[in-house]
Design a protein around this motif. Structure first.
Motif, PDB file in Angstrom:
ATOM      1  N   ILE A 159       0.920  -1.317   0.337  1.00 43.86           N
ATOM      2  CA  ILE A 159       0.301  -0.230   0.080  1.00 43.86           C
ATOM      3  C   ILE A 159       0.829   1.336  -0.006  1.00 43.86           C
TER       4      ILE A 159
ATOM      5  N   HIS B  98       2.880   4.168  -2.653  1.00 42.86           N
ATOM      6  CA  HIS B  98       1.981   5.238  -3.866  1.00 42.86           C
ATOM      7  C   HIS B  98       1.406   6.186  -2.798  1.00 42.86           C
ATOM      8  N   ASN B  99       1.179   5.619  -1.290  1.00 43.15           N
ATOM      9  CA  ASN B  99      -0.422   5.684  -0.229  1.00 43.15           C
ATOM     10  C   ASN B  99       0.700   6.388   0.711  1.00 43.15           C
TER      11      ASN B  99
ATOM     12  N   GLY C 129      -9.479  -3.947   1.998  1.00 43.47           N
ATOM     13  CA  GLY C 129      -8.765  -2.756   0.886  1.00 43.47           C
ATOM     14  C   GLY C 129      -9.808  -1.785   1.494  1.00 43.47           C
TER      15      GLY C 129
ATOM     16  N   CYS D 226      -8.732   4.608  -3.258  1.00 41.13           N
ATOM     17  CA  CYS D 226      -8.789   3.258  -2.619  1.00 41.13           C
ATOM     18  C   CYS D 226      -7.627   2.817  -2.678  1.00 41.13           C
ATOM     19  N   TRP D 227      -7.087   1.799  -1.988  1.00 40.53           N
ATOM     20  CA  TRP D 227      -6.297   0.945  -1.741  1.00 40.53           C
ATOM     21  C   TRP D 227      -6.866  -0.413  -1.620  1.00 40.53           C
TER      22      TRP D 227
ATOM     23  N   GLU E 207      -4.862  -4.876   0.269  1.00 36.89           N
ATOM     24  CA  GLU E 207      -3.288  -5.736   0.394  1.00 36.89           C
ATOM     25  C   GLU E 207      -3.133  -5.749  -0.672  1.00 36.89           C
TER      26      GLU E 207
ATOM     27  N   ASN F 169       1.752   4.969 -10.819  1.00 33.51           N
ATOM     28  CA  ASN F 169       0.829   4.148  -9.715  1.00 33.51           C
ATOM     29  C   ASN F 169      -0.241   3.561 -11.265  1.00 33.51           C
TER      30      ASN F 169
ATOM     31  N   SER G  90      -3.430   2.098 -10.167  1.00 31.02           N
ATOM     32  CA  SER G  90      -4.787   3.281 -10.180  1.00 31.02           C
ATOM     33  C   SER G  90      -5.135   3.837 -11.311  1.00 31.02           C
TER      34      SER G  90
END
Length: 186
Positions: free
Chosen positions: A35, A38-39, A80, A98-99, A101, A138, A141
């Protein structure tokens, strides 16, 4: 608590609330490295107190009609989330995110969950423009933004400082009339 089915595979979308902080932390721990590519969430949620504070902030956003967080569950397990990071009902704009695992990647869960959340924002809250801000690096995404029928509005060059490095950020969006026109006819 309500659950919205995300399809025939048993996946569902449910609200996340502060009382679920322990489960949320375990989810972040399972996907922390993935995760965090990029987050910044794994940098924010690092113990039970910070997990509870993060979920409480979203509970307050929901109470103020300024944002939402919903957990994505597969086989009953939190894997997620999708969020309305910010929502301005007066201006009729929102930013979705969003994200997931790693165990949940490649099943279309984010796309399905984001469709439910965006549909709610457009149809129930009257949001006209939903944005998707994403690092240019990313690619998964960005692929979700494309699958959602979003248009790339532009790139903010080196606008995002993350872990000591500047990153380009892309802004994708969908407008309510385009969102409605792209839905399958039932």
């Amino acid at each position: 608590m309500y659950a919205i089915s995300l399809g025939d595979d048993g996946a569902e979308l449910r609200p996340l609330e502060p009382w679920q902080a322990e489960e949320f932390l375990a989810h972040i721990d399972r996907g922390r490295e993935f995760i965090g590519q990029h987050n910044a969430l794994p940098d924010v949620v690092h113990d039970l107190e910070s997990s509870r504070a993060f979920l409480q902030a979203y509970a307050e956003k929901a109470a103020a009609d300024a944002g939402r967080i919903c957990g994505i569950r597969a086989d009953g397990k939190l894997v997620g989330a999708v969020i309305l990071r910010r929502m301005d009902v007066e201006q009729r704009t929102a930013e979705a995110g969003c994200w997931l695992e790693p165990s949940a990647v490649g099943r279309g869960l984010v796309t399905r969950a984001a469709r439910v959340l965006i549909d709610w924002a457009v149809e129930e809250r009257g949001i006209h423009r939903v944005e998707w801000w994403v690092s240019s690096a990313n690619e998964p995404s960005i692929a979700v933004a494309r699958r959602l029928g979003m248009t790339r509005d532009g790139v903010l060059r080196e606008s995002y400082l993350y872990r000591g490095k500047r990153h380009d950020e892309e802004i994708w969006s969908v407008l309510a009339p385009d969102w409605r026109a792209s839905r399958p006819v039932s």
